[in-house]
Write an enzyme that holds these catalytic residues in place. Structure first.
Site, PDB file in Angstrom:
ATOM      1  N   SER A  58      19.030 -12.233   6.354  1.00  0.00           N
ATOM      2  CA  SER A  58      20.227 -11.887   6.996  1.00  0.00           C
ATOM      3  C   SER A  58      20.747 -12.782   8.207  1.00  0.00           C
ATOM      4  O   SER A  58      20.947 -14.031   7.934  1.00  0.00           O
ATOM      5  CB  SER A  58      20.199 -10.299   7.546  1.00  0.00           C
ATOM      6  OG  SER A  58      21.440  -9.850   7.770  1.00  0.00           O
ATOM      7  N   HIS A 100      20.462  -4.981   0.714  1.00  0.00           N
ATOM      8  CA  HIS A 100      20.286  -6.155   1.622  1.00  0.00           C
ATOM      9  C   HIS A 100      18.922  -6.240   2.284  1.00  0.00           C
ATOM     10  O   HIS A 100      18.487  -7.285   2.491  1.00  0.00           O
ATOM     11  CB  HIS A 100      21.350  -5.737   2.699  1.00  0.00           C
ATOM     12  CG  HIS A 100      21.482  -6.853   3.767  1.00  0.00           C
ATOM     13  ND1 HIS A 100      21.665  -8.301   3.692  1.00  0.00           N
ATOM     14  CD2 HIS A 100      21.118  -6.661   5.147  1.00  0.00           C
ATOM     15  CE1 HIS A 100      21.655  -8.784   4.539  1.00  0.00           C
ATOM     16  NE2 HIS A 100      21.262  -8.144   5.658  1.00  0.00           N
TER      17      HIS A 100
END
Length: 308
Positions: A132, A286
């Site tokens: 991320s 994610h």
């Protein structure tokens, strides 16, 4: 570009914890003071057969995501040190974990910190792994070409300007409420955070940032104000022209199939910045590393096992 879907297979990730501790020599976290005044904290995980000075040879630099820390990558770092026989440095990026707080929080600043860290330690042949926010930081370092990088593994993020999920703004609101409430137990903080995040694992992840003050109340060790002001910066990427910046080393993009951060339409841009890239799809959201650790481990080890 080479894309493949990663299928689960038997791995050594399930090695008993006691056995991993025998194989991996882990130290209490250390801190490197950089010339720019930032102190970066890190955990070093070394193979048990590491020779004197081997930590300078082909290290893996592991970077967490927004609101995370080096602790998030502890188990996976130990596994990589064992399976790849390479030292792994799990770093706390600025404004996270045990590293320095600073009002500036953007990818240029994050990249500069890690570059100075690599220079300080004399690393020449590093592998950068980042999730991320850490993924964009790793990509920025590779494209800036200020330090030698051997290969790159961005996890569920792409080199594009793309809005963050609204969840991150909600997390900030929840953390502000927790501090304002002056709670004394983590269970009380969790009860407040439920209004902002339904997922227990994500709430537990966010609450790892809580520390107890001398007065007995719970407070976040991360500078919430700085990170709240930086949310727009975390959506940006410091490069927008692949003709001016390109990384020619091997690159593995690991993306969650249920996440929108590396959509198919972004892959041509990825290929222009990173022409030697391949993609591994993992059936997750994610939070690829925590949701599907074995699949993530398989992807990274398969990619790196013949690379030094």
């Amino acid at each position: 570009m080479f894309a493949r879907r990663l299928l689960p297979r038997r791995s050594q990730l399930v090695t008993p914890r006691s056995r991993i501790h025998q194989l991996i020599a882990s130290r209490a976290f250390s801190t490197t003071e950089l010339p720019n005044g930032i102190k970066l904290a890190y955990d070093l995980h070394e193979p048990s057969n590491a020779k004197e000075g081997s930590s300078r040879n082909a290290p893996i630099i592991f970077m967490h995501g927004l609101f995370g820390s080096k602790k998030n990558n502890r188990s996976m770092s130990k596994v990589f040190a064992r399976d790849l026989n390479r030292p792994v440095y799990a770093i706390d990026l600025r404004n996270h974990g045990d590293s320095s707080h600073d009002p500036r929080h953007d990818y240029t600043a994050l990249a500069e910190d890690v570059e100075l860290f690599l220079q300080h330690h004399g690393f020449k042949n590093s592998t950068l792994i980042g999730h991320s926010m850490g993924a964009k930081t790793a990509m920025a370092i590779a494209l800036r070409q200020r330090v030698p990088v051997a290969n790159l593994i961005p996890v569920d993020n792409a080199p594009v300007d793309a809005a963050l999920k609204s969840d991150f703004g909600k997390y900030v609101q929840g953390m502000h409420r927790i501090e304002e409430a002056g709670v004394k137990r983590q269970s009380e903080a969790d009860a407040i955070l439920k209004d902002y995040e339904e997922s227990l694992p994500i709430r537990q992840f966010l609450l790892t940032n809580l520390i107890r003050t001398p007065e007995g109340t719970q407070k976040f060790r991360i500078p919430i104000k700085y990170l709240a002001n930086a949310l727009d910066n975390m959506a940006d990427f410091p490069f927008n022209d692949p003709d001016e910046a390109r990384f020619g080393g091997p690159t593995l993009i690991v993306r969650g199939t249920k996440s929108h951060y590396v959509a198919d339409e972004m892959l041509p841009t990825v290929g222009r910045f990173f022409p030697k890239f391949e993609v591994v799809d993992v059936d997750s959201g994610h939070w690829v590393i925590s949701e599907k650790p074995e699949e993530f481990r398989n992807a990274v080890v398969d990619f790196l096992q013949d690379k030094e």
